[in-house]
Design an enzyme around this catalytic site. Structure first.
Site, PDB file in Angstrom:
ATOM      1  N   ASP A  59       0.862  -1.182   0.000  1.00 24.25           N
ATOM      2  CA  ASP A  59       0.000   0.000   0.000  1.00 24.25           C
ATOM      3  C   ASP A  59       0.903   1.238   0.000  1.00 24.25           C
ATOM      4  OD1 ASP A  59      -1.626   2.147   0.670  1.00 24.25           O
ATOM      5  OD2 ASP A  59      -2.878   0.954   2.021  1.00 24.25           O
ATOM      6  N   VAL A  60       0.805   2.054  -1.029  1.00 14.18           N
ATOM      7  CA  VAL A  60       1.744   3.189  -1.136  1.00 14.18           C
ATOM      8  C   VAL A  60       1.439   4.323  -0.164  1.00 14.18           C
ATOM      9  CG1 VAL A  60       2.410   2.750  -3.536  1.00 14.18           C
ATOM     10  CG2 VAL A  60       0.507   4.311  -3.070  1.00 14.18           C
ATOM     11  N   TYR A  85     -12.291  12.174  -4.885  1.00 12.59           N
ATOM     12  CA  TYR A  85     -11.375  11.843  -5.991  1.00 12.59           C
ATOM     13  C   TYR A  85     -10.833  13.130  -6.607  1.00 12.59           C
ATOM     14  CZ  TYR A  85      -9.818   9.562 -10.349  1.00 12.59           C
ATOM     15  OH  TYR A  85      -9.085   9.077 -11.409  1.00 12.59           O
ATOM     16  N   GLY A 129       8.564  11.423  -2.608  1.00 12.85           N
ATOM     17  CA  GLY A 129       9.761  11.337  -1.769  1.00 12.85           C
ATOM     18  C   GLY A 129      10.722  10.290  -2.310  1.00 12.85           C
ATOM     19  N   SER A 132      -4.789   4.339  -7.433  1.00  9.76           N
ATOM     20  CA  SER A 132      -5.973   5.037  -6.918  1.00  9.76           C
ATOM     21  C   SER A 132      -7.223   4.307  -7.376  1.00  9.76           C
ATOM     22  CB  SER A 132      -6.060   6.476  -7.442  1.00  9.76           C
ATOM     23  OG  SER A 132      -7.253   7.101  -6.979  1.00  9.76           O
ATOM     24  N   LYS A 186      -6.882  14.306  -6.427  1.00 12.43           N
ATOM     25  CA  LYS A 186      -6.047  14.458  -7.623  1.00 12.43           C
ATOM     26  C   LYS A 186      -5.560  15.903  -7.772  1.00 12.43           C
ATOM     27  CE  LYS A 186      -6.011  10.270  -9.443  1.00 12.43           C
ATOM     28  NZ  LYS A 186      -4.791   9.502  -9.661  1.00 12.43           N
ATOM     29  N   THR A 219     -11.129   6.537 -20.509  1.00 14.22           N
ATOM     30  CA  THR A 219     -10.368   5.565 -21.295  1.00 14.22           C
ATOM     31  C   THR A 219     -10.980   4.178 -21.088  1.00 14.22           C
ATOM     32  OG1 THR A 219      -8.391   6.904 -21.073  1.00 14.22           O
ATOM     33  CG2 THR A 219      -8.046   4.591 -21.613  1.00 14.22           C
TER      34      THR A 219
END
Ligand code: UDP
Length: 317
Positions: free
Chosen positions: A59-60, A148, A105, A78, A152, A178
């Site tokens: 999990d980032v 959202y 980072g 996301s 963003k 898309t």
């Protein structure tokens, strides 16, 4: 010279998995990172036999650590469909804010080029049409889509701050609708919903009266745009999408025609803050990247249909 190495966050998602393939094809070593909340390991299963492909289940929004050199980072993690971010509002905000911060980072520490997957949602329910990059948008921060949109928008601001403050080489792509193979059958977006419904002979659920517009880009065109933007010098946001605009009702009819289905239309309530129009102004992408879409809707739907046919048959078996 050693191979170039790229980290793709959200690499097991719809777009991420296509990017993993493209970068492997370009001779990169690819590290695909995903927490599999909305991503699916089956999207990249076929890549596990490639020696230059590595998968990290992570999990980032927590600490991100990658051993060794990194030349590029594509930050695609996301939830991305309205249904997903309504179900996962806090994760959506966290990955756009904390996740973007962590990954920036890492880019700084590694001296890697960083590309942010941003979105046409930055323009909200737009008052300017078509949307060009210098339009600042019309976003409701406290509506259901705000989690959202604002995540963003924050991610874009953070990306620019890392560029201006720390000199990180950054790129921002604003992605318009898309579609293509591997979209989750139940992700709630219009193409998977309509295609699965048409293949099952169920009514197509058109929200509102179907007069709202979108402009649909085939995934291969998008991936080419991402590749060119990453390799360009452009730091400010760039729209990538297909400017061919249509109403959602026309889109439903196109899917019915392509699938040869007998499905009817079932009108449902329009979701809150659903943008009424959307069309990318791609003059900038044409000018600086020499990019424009090559795949029209008929061809794109044809290529998408094959994959959906197989998966719907499997799901219904
Ligand atoms: N939509 C629809 N039926 C569905 C799913 C979506 O009519 O089953 C509509 C939705 O209201 C929106 C458009 O299709 O106007 C595109 O929706 P999507 O969720 O794909 O993405 P958005 O462009 O809204 O982010």
């Amino acid at each position: 010279m050693s191979k170039q190495r790229v980290l793709i966050t959200g690499g097991a998602g719809f777009l991420g998995s296509h990017l993993c393939e493209r970068f492997l094809g370009e001779g990169y070593e690819v590290i695909c990172m995903d927490n599999l909340i909305t991503g699916d390991i089956r999207n990249v299963e076929h890549l596990f036999r490639e020696k230059d492909f590595h998968f990290e289940h992570r999990d980032v929004t927590e600490h991100v650590h990658v051993v060794g050199q990194l030349d590029a980072i594509l930050h695609f993690a996301s939830p991305a469909s309205p249904i997903d971010y309504l179900e996962l509002p806090i994760q959506t905000l966290k990955v756009g804010s904390l996740g973007t911060h962590k990954v920036l980072g890492l880019a700084r520490a590694k001296g890697a080029r960083f590309l942010l997957a941003s979105t046409s949602e930055c323009y909200g329910d737009p008052l300017v049409h078509p949307q060009s990059e210098d339009y600042w948008g019309n976003v409701n921060p406290v509506g259901p889509r705000g989690v959202y949109d604002e995540a963003k928008r924050f991610a874009e601001a953070m990306t620019m701050a890392y560029h201006r403050t720390h000199g990180v080489e950054t790129r921002i792509i604003r992605i318009f609708n898309t579609y293509g193979p591997r979209m989750r059958l139940k992700d709630g977006r219009v193409l998977p919903s309509f295609m699965a419904q048409a293949l099952r002979g169920e009514p197509l659920t058109v929200f509102g009266d179907g007069s709202q517009t979108r402009s649909f880009c085939f995934v291969d065109d998008l991936v080419e745009g991402i590749w060119r933007l990453l390799n360009s010098d452009e730091v400010l946001p760039t729209n990538i999408g297909n400017p061919s605009e249509m109403t959602i009702l026309q889109f439903a009819q196109a899917v019915i025609e392509m699938t040869g289905s007998k499905s009817k239309i079932d009108y449902r309530p329009l979701p809150v803050d659903d943008p009424k129009v959307r069309q990318p102004d791609i003059r900038k992408a044409r000018r600086i990247l020499g990019w424009e879409p090559q795949v029209d809707l008929t061809e794109g739907l044809r290529r998408t249909l094959k994959d959906f046919r197989e998966r719907v048959a499997l799901a219904d078996a």
